[in-house]
Structures are given as structure tokens and as C-alpha cells.
Design an enzyme around this catalytic site. Structure first.
Site, PDB file in Angstrom:
ATOM      1  N   PHE A  10      58.911  74.965  45.246  1.00 49.40           N
ATOM      2  CA  PHE A  10      58.023  73.970  45.866  1.00 49.40           C
ATOM      3  C   PHE A  10      58.075  74.030  47.400  1.00 49.40           C
ATOM      4  O   PHE A  10      57.066  74.334  48.064  1.00 49.40           O
ATOM      5  CB  PHE A  10      58.425  72.589  45.325  1.00 49.40           C
ATOM      6  N   THR A 132      70.032  68.541  51.327  1.00 48.61           N
ATOM      7  CA  THR A 132      69.425  67.287  50.878  1.00 48.61           C
ATOM      8  C   THR A 132      70.214  66.068  51.373  1.00 48.61           C
ATOM      9  O   THR A 132      71.411  66.176  51.633  1.00 48.61           O
ATOM     10  CB  THR A 132      69.385  67.279  49.331  1.00 48.61           C
ATOM     11  N   ASP A 133      69.534  64.930  51.420  1.00 47.68           N
ATOM     12  CA  ASP A 133      70.239  63.683  51.768  1.00 47.68           C
ATOM     13  C   ASP A 133      71.130  63.210  50.620  1.00 47.68           C
ATOM     14  O   ASP A 133      71.978  62.329  50.812  1.00 47.68           O
ATOM     15  CB  ASP A 133      69.228  62.574  52.146  1.00 47.68           C
ATOM     16  N   GLU A 134      70.949  63.805  49.429  1.00 47.11           N
ATOM     17  CA  GLU A 134      71.695  63.310  48.266  1.00 47.11           C
ATOM     18  C   GLU A 134      73.191  63.575  48.379  1.00 47.11           C
ATOM     19  O   GLU A 134      73.992  62.970  47.664  1.00 47.11           O
ATOM     20  CB  GLU A 134      71.115  63.902  46.974  1.00 47.11           C
ATOM     21  N   TYR A 158      74.117  67.940  40.736  1.00 47.90           N
ATOM     22  CA  TYR A 158      73.229  68.564  41.733  1.00 47.90           C
ATOM     23  C   TYR A 158      73.730  68.298  43.148  1.00 47.90           C
ATOM     24  O   TYR A 158      73.943  69.225  43.930  1.00 47.90           O
ATOM     25  CB  TYR A 158      71.795  68.031  41.577  1.00 47.90           C
ATOM     26  N   LYS A 162      75.259  70.874  46.011  1.00 44.08           N
ATOM     27  CA  LYS A 162      74.664  71.049  47.345  1.00 44.08           C
ATOM     28  C   LYS A 162      75.697  70.708  48.414  1.00 44.08           C
ATOM     29  O   LYS A 162      75.777  71.383  49.458  1.00 44.08           O
ATOM     30  CB  LYS A 162      73.421  70.158  47.511  1.00 44.08           C
ATOM     31  N   PRO A 291      71.777  58.580  33.957  1.00 45.07           N
ATOM     32  CA  PRO A 291      73.201  58.281  34.146  1.00 45.07           C
ATOM     33  C   PRO A 291      73.609  58.476  35.609  1.00 45.07           C
ATOM     34  O   PRO A 291      73.235  59.470  36.232  1.00 45.07           O
ATOM     35  CB  PRO A 291      73.912  59.318  33.262  1.00 45.07           C
ATOM     36  N   HIS A 293      72.603  56.944  38.197  1.00 49.16           N
ATOM     37  CA  HIS A 293      71.406  56.911  39.054  1.00 49.16           C
ATOM     38  C   HIS A 293      71.718  56.319  40.436  1.00 49.16           C
ATOM     39  O   HIS A 293      72.101  55.155  40.534  1.00 49.16           O
ATOM     40  CB  HIS A 293      70.349  56.056  38.348  1.00 49.16           C
TER      41      HIS A 293
HETATM   42  P1  NAD Z   1      62.543  74.235  43.536  1.00 51.51           P
HETATM   43  O1  NAD Z   1      63.419  73.998  42.361  1.00 51.51           O
HETATM   44  O2  NAD Z   1      61.101  73.891  43.458  1.00 51.51           O
HETATM   45  O3  NAD Z   1      62.622  75.771  43.969  1.00 51.51           O
HETATM   46  C1  NAD Z   1      63.814  76.496  43.980  1.00 51.51           C
HETATM   47  C2  NAD Z   1      63.450  77.971  44.047  1.00 51.51           C
HETATM   48  O4  NAD Z   1      64.691  78.718  44.110  1.00 51.51           O
HETATM   49  C3  NAD Z   1      62.700  78.472  42.815  1.00 51.51           C
HETATM   50  O5  NAD Z   1      61.612  79.271  43.218  1.00 51.51           O
HETATM   51  C4  NAD Z   1      63.734  79.299  42.052  1.00 51.51           C
HETATM   52  O6  NAD Z   1      63.154  80.382  41.326  1.00 51.51           O
HETATM   53  C5  NAD Z   1      64.599  79.796  43.189  1.00 51.51           C
HETATM   54  N1  NAD Z   1      65.977  80.118  42.747  1.00 51.51           N
HETATM   55  C6  NAD Z   1      66.780  79.378  41.939  1.00 51.51           C
HETATM   56  N2  NAD Z   1      67.956  80.005  41.779  1.00 51.51           N
HETATM   57  C7  NAD Z   1      67.898  81.149  42.513  1.00 51.51           C
HETATM   58  C8  NAD Z   1      68.817  82.197  42.764  1.00 51.51           C
HETATM   59  N3  NAD Z   1      70.032  82.203  42.206  1.00 51.51           N
HETATM   60  N4  NAD Z   1      68.431  83.205  43.587  1.00 51.51           N
HETATM   61  C9  NAD Z   1      67.188  83.213  44.155  1.00 51.51           C
HETATM   62  N5  NAD Z   1      66.282  82.248  43.940  1.00 51.51           N
HETATM   63  C10 NAD Z   1      66.644  81.227  43.117  1.00 51.51           C
HETATM   64  O7  NAD Z   1      63.254  73.457  44.730  1.00 51.51           O
HETATM   65  P2  NAD Z   1      62.611  72.800  46.036  1.00 51.51           P
HETATM   66  O8  NAD Z   1      62.262  71.401  45.727  1.00 51.51           O
HETATM   67  O9  NAD Z   1      61.608  73.736  46.587  1.00 51.51           O
HETATM   68  O10 NAD Z   1      63.884  72.764  46.985  1.00 51.51           O
HETATM   69  C11 NAD Z   1      64.179  73.838  47.873  1.00 51.51           C
HETATM   70  C12 NAD Z   1      65.462  73.510  48.612  1.00 51.51           C
HETATM   71  O11 NAD Z   1      65.298  72.289  49.329  1.00 51.51           O
HETATM   72  C13 NAD Z   1      66.670  73.301  47.692  1.00 51.51           C
HETATM   73  O12 NAD Z   1      67.785  73.879  48.304  1.00 51.51           O
HETATM   74  C14 NAD Z   1      66.814  71.802  47.607  1.00 51.51           C
HETATM   75  O13 NAD Z   1      68.157  71.438  47.387  1.00 51.51           O
HETATM   76  C15 NAD Z   1      66.342  71.385  48.972  1.00 51.51           C
HETATM   77  N6  NAD Z   1      65.752  70.035  49.072  1.00 51.51           N
HETATM   78  C16 NAD Z   1      64.770  69.644  48.207  1.00 51.51           C
HETATM   79  C17 NAD Z   1      64.202  68.389  48.335  1.00 51.51           C
HETATM   80  C18 NAD Z   1      63.083  67.931  47.427  1.00 51.51           C
HETATM   81  O14 NAD Z   1      62.677  66.765  47.500  1.00 51.51           O
HETATM   82  N7  NAD Z   1      62.509  68.781  46.604  1.00 51.51           N
HETATM   83  C19 NAD Z   1      64.619  67.533  49.357  1.00 51.51           C
HETATM   84  C20 NAD Z   1      65.626  67.969  50.232  1.00 51.51           C
HETATM   85  C21 NAD Z   1      66.169  69.230  50.081  1.00 51.51           C
HETATM   86  P1  TYD Z   2      63.170  62.895  41.306  1.00 53.27           P
HETATM   87  O1  TYD Z   2      61.758  63.219  41.633  1.00 53.27           O
HETATM   88  O2  TYD Z   2      63.797  63.552  40.125  1.00 53.27           O
HETATM   89  O3  TYD Z   2      64.015  63.136  42.636  1.00 53.27           O
HETATM   90  P2  TYD Z   2      65.562  62.739  42.971  1.00 53.27           P
HETATM   91  O4  TYD Z   2      66.283  62.396  41.720  1.00 53.27           O
HETATM   92  O5  TYD Z   2      66.063  63.991  43.591  1.00 53.27           O
HETATM   93  O6  TYD Z   2      65.479  61.590  43.931  1.00 53.27           O
HETATM   94  O7  TYD Z   2      63.255  61.328  41.095  1.00 53.27           O
HETATM   95  C1  TYD Z   2      62.858  60.415  42.103  1.00 53.27           C
HETATM   96  C2  TYD Z   2      63.202  59.027  41.608  1.00 53.27           C
HETATM   97  O8  TYD Z   2      62.358  58.713  40.489  1.00 53.27           O
HETATM   98  C3  TYD Z   2      64.635  58.899  41.103  1.00 53.27           C
HETATM   99  O9  TYD Z   2      65.132  57.611  41.452  1.00 53.27           O
HETATM  100  C4  TYD Z   2      64.503  59.015  39.606  1.00 53.27           C
HETATM  101  C5  TYD Z   2      63.133  58.432  39.324  1.00 53.27           C
HETATM  102  N1  TYD Z   2      62.405  59.006  38.165  1.00 53.27           N
HETATM  103  C6  TYD Z   2      61.863  58.152  37.195  1.00 53.27           C
HETATM  104  O10 TYD Z   2      61.970  56.919  37.271  1.00 53.27           O
HETATM  105  N2  TYD Z   2      61.184  58.726  36.151  1.00 53.27           N
HETATM  106  C7  TYD Z   2      61.048  60.079  36.010  1.00 53.27           C
HETATM  107  O11 TYD Z   2      60.450  60.539  35.003  1.00 53.27           O
HETATM  108  C8  TYD Z   2      61.602  60.930  37.014  1.00 53.27           C
HETATM  109  C9  TYD Z   2      61.466  62.426  36.912  1.00 53.27           C
HETATM  110  C10 TYD Z   2      62.266  60.345  38.071  1.00 53.27           C
END
Ligand code: NAD
Ligand code: TYD
Length: 352
Positions: A10, A132-134, A158, A162, A291, A293
């Protein structure tokens, strides 16, 4: 030339497209194409010689070292990760494998390459780790937002994986002098978001007439940032960040999950009204809570704003409208990512 890992996911895919819209510096994009990796997200770059895609694992030191030697990048940006909290609860091992062990192997490959660079290239090289902020854990309603000095208190497999990767990155700076930067960003939303995460799942389920599952009471709070704002923050940190530092990135936009879902439903009511006159929010269903959460995430983004002059361009109102519209306009992308593996996941997660 820069390297991006996880560039078929993404945020990575949005970053790659955004980067090439801004300049002509080439990208080698290394992605293992797990269930979350989708080359279709990059179809607009077909035939674009500025983008070289390589299917591979960040933990494959032989492959990564070969690519580094061949292409001589000035930076490696690590997006690759297992990224879904719910999946980490059902199967944490892949998270340790990619996020911890994979990042470690990537750091080793990069360190070996960087060690051999000539002085100028060595000084200018950057390893940017996208996190991530998590990692900071959970806040109560009244606690101040996470700053960069907030202690690490990860609560899910997760976030723990991270956190471990952040620590490894930090240690490679302190121990070996590797020029690293780390960003810790809040929840992203926007185009090409895999429909297992809250916002795309709600859009897709609403249109399909399915339930909109809210974990627990839906009062958990997240800070939401439009994905291209995360991309611009990463570009800015790469350009001007202080080595060894971490930067929190956020949208100053805290919202309860239930409010997010109501906002999405209201936009769908406006943009794709149902023929029978029903409102999409009627599909909301409260389901078993996740779990462990986390109750609240909030980002204090003052450091990146003050030191690097970064600010988000989108408000939540503009970003969420663009997002809903994108999903309405790109139903084929959605259909194609809903593979067998996706369906199995939905059955496993929502029937327990
Ligand atoms: P995503 O799950 O959509 O994409 C992850 C990508 O990494 C995928 O294309 C997958 O094929 C690839 N991948 C997984 N394992 C791999 C490996 N061993 N070698 C090479 N490629 C591999 O994740 P995202 O939401 O795009 O997140 C990207 C980064 O940003 C992550 O590190 C995540 O922790 C961080 N992040 C995400 C969010 C969010 O809200 N999505 C917020 C803050 C930080
Ligand atoms: P998510 O998009 O999985 O991101 P993160 O857990 O990394 O914050 O979830 C965002 C929030 O929405 C989180 O508090 C969990 C909640 N959630 C639901 O209530 N229902 C759902 O089906 C999903 C996927 C998430």
C-alpha cells in the site's frame, strides 16, 4: 538511484508512483509479493524504465547484496513488512521472520555495501526505515500524544516486531555508524489500501451489502494520515533528516473508529446512494473485540514540522473523500485483490 523494499504494498506503491511523479531518479523496487504485494497497483509504471521491479525477500542477503553491487543506490528505503495487527495475532511467526530477521539481514547486506563505498558516497548514503506509531503502545484519553522520546511499549506481535526492527536500525547507527533515519507514522489511508484494514474493508463491504464489523465498542482512537502525506514526509526526512534521529509523522487527526465508519457511510450515501434508499450505516455490526486492542494512538508531529518544515497537505475531509471516490472508480482493482487467500482470511478473522 534509490532502493525501495515493499514497493508493491500500500504505502510503498504510493511512494514509488509519487517519487517518479516528482523526479526522474530511478528506483529498484524489491518486494516478495506476499498476499499484500500487488503488482497491479504499479500498472501505471509499465514500460517506465525509471522503475525496476525485482521479486525478492529482504532477508535474502545473496540477492540483496548482488542488487546493491549492481545498481549502487544512494539510499535504501525499507517499507517491506508484515503489517496487519489481526494477522499478527493469528500467526506471529511471519512478523518475526520479516520484520525482525528480514530487517536484520537487510541491514547486514546494506552495511557490507556501505562499508565499501568511496568517501563521498559513503557520507551521502542513507538507510531510511519506515516504522509505525504502534511501537509506543496505547494512550489513555487524556495522555499527551506520542513524541519521539515516548518509551517503547508495543502490545501486539506486529508492533513488537516493528519495535525490534527500529532498535536494530538504531543500533547499526550507534555501533557501525550506518547513516540511518527512522520515521514512525500513524494510520495511513488512501488508494491501493488492501481491504483487510478498516477503511478499505468498510468501503468494500458496504458496496457488497455485507456487514461493517466494528471491534468492541468502536471507541478506539487512531490518528489518520492520507498516504501521499506520509510519502512527502519520507521524502523530506530522506532529504534533510539528521542521521540517527527518528521522526514522528501524523495528521493531527484523531478519530474514533465508529466515527470513521459513519463518515465513510455518509460519503457512500452521497456518492453511491442505494437504490432502495437505505443508508449504508445500517450495515454496521459490533463484533468481538481484537485481543489486546490498543485504545488510542496519537502523534505529536512537532519535530518534523519544526525541524524539516513538513506539514500534511490533506485534511481528513479531503483525504477521505478522495479515498472513497478512488475505490468507487477502481472496483476492478478491488475484485482482483480479493483472491482465494483474501477470502480465507476474512473467514478466519470474522468467524471466531
Ligand atoms: P503492506 O502490508 O500493504 O505492504 C507490505 C509490502 O511488503 C507488500 O508488498 C509485501 O509483499 C512486502 N513484503 C512483505 N514481506 C516481505 C519480505 N520479506 N521481503 C520483501 N518484501 C516483503 O504494508 P503498508 O501498509 O504498505 O506498510 C508499509 C510499511 O509502513 C510497513 O513497514 C509498516 O509497518 C509501515 N507503516 C504502515 C502504516 C499503515 O497505516 N499502513 C502506518 C505506519 C507505518
Ligand atoms: P486497522 O486498519 O487494522 O489498523 P491498526 O490496527 O494498525 O490501527 O484497524 C484500525 C482500527 O479499526 C483498529 O482500532 C481496529 C479497528 N477495526 C475494526 O473495528 N474492525 C475491522 O474490521 C478492522 C479491520 C479494524
Amino acid at each position: 538511484m534509490i532502493f525501495v523494499t515493499g514497493g508493491a504494498g500500500f504505502i510503498g506503491a504510493n511512494f514509488v508512483m509519487d517519487w517518479l511523479r516528482q523526479n526522474d531518479e530511478h528506483i529498484v523496487n524489491i518486494d516478495a509479493l506476499t498476499y499484500a504485494g500487488n503488482l497491479e497497483s504499479l500498472s501505471s509504471l509499465q514500460g517506465d524504465t525509471r522503475h525496476i521491479f525485482v521479486k525478492g525477500d529482504i532477508g535474502d542477503t545473496t540477492l540483496i547484496s548482488k542488487l546493491l553491487e549492481k545498481h549502487q543506490p544512494r539510499a535504501v528505503l525499507n517499507f517491506a513488512a508484515e503489517s496487519h495487527v489481526d494477522r499478527s495475532i493469528h500467526g506471529p511467526e511471519a512478523f518475526v521472520q520479516t520484520n525482525v530477521v528480514g530487517t536484520f539481514h537487510l541491514l547486514e547486506s546494506v552495511r557490507t555495501y556501505w562499508d565499501k563505498l568511496k568517501e563521498g558516497s559513503k557520507t551521502n548514503f542513507r538507510f531510511l526505515h519506515v516504522s509505525t506509531d504502534e511501537v509506543y503502545g496505547s494512550l489513555t484519553k487524556d495522555e499527551p500524544a506520542f513524541s519521539e522520546t515516548h518509551r517503547y511499549e508495543p502490545n501486539s506481535p506486529y508492533s513488537a516486531s516493528k519495535a525490534a526492527s527500529d532498535h536494530l536500525v538504531r543500533s547499526y547507527h550507534h555501533t557501525y555508524g550506518l547513516p540511518v533515519l527512522t520515521t514512525n507514522c500513524s494510520n495511513n489511508y488512501g488508494p491501493y489500501h488492501f481491504p483487510e484494514k478498516l477503511i478499505p474493508l468498510v468501503i468494500v463491504n458496504a458496496l457488497a451489502g455485507k456487514i461493517l464489523p466494528i471491534y468492541g465498542d468502536g471507541q478506539q482512537i487512531r490518528d489518520w494520515l492520507f498516504v501521499t502525506d506520509h510519502c512527502s514526509a519520507i521524502r523530506r526526512v530522506l532529504e534533510a533528516g539528521t542521521l540517527g534521529e527518528t521522526y514522528n509523522v501524523g495528521g493531527w487527526n484523531e478519530k474514533a473508529n465508529l466515527d470513521i465508519v459513519h463518515t465513510v457511510c455518509a460519503l457512500l450515501d452521497e456518492l453511491r446512494p442505494q437504490q432502495d434508499g437505505n443508508k449504508y450505516c445500517k450495515q454496521i455490526a459490533f463484533v468481538a473485540d481484537r485481543p489486546g486492542h490498543d485504545q488510542r494512538y496519537a502523534i505529536d508531529a512537532q519535530k518534523i514540522e519544526r525541524e524539516l518544515g513538513w506539514k500534511p497537505a490533506e485534511t481528513f475531509e479531503t483525504g477521505i473523500r478522495k479515498t472513497v471516490q478512488w475505490y468507487l472508480d477502481n472496483q476492478e482493482w478491488v475484485t482482483n485483490v480479493q483472491s482465494g487467500a483474501y477470502r480465507e482470511w476474512v473467514e478466519k478473522n470474522y468467524t471466531v
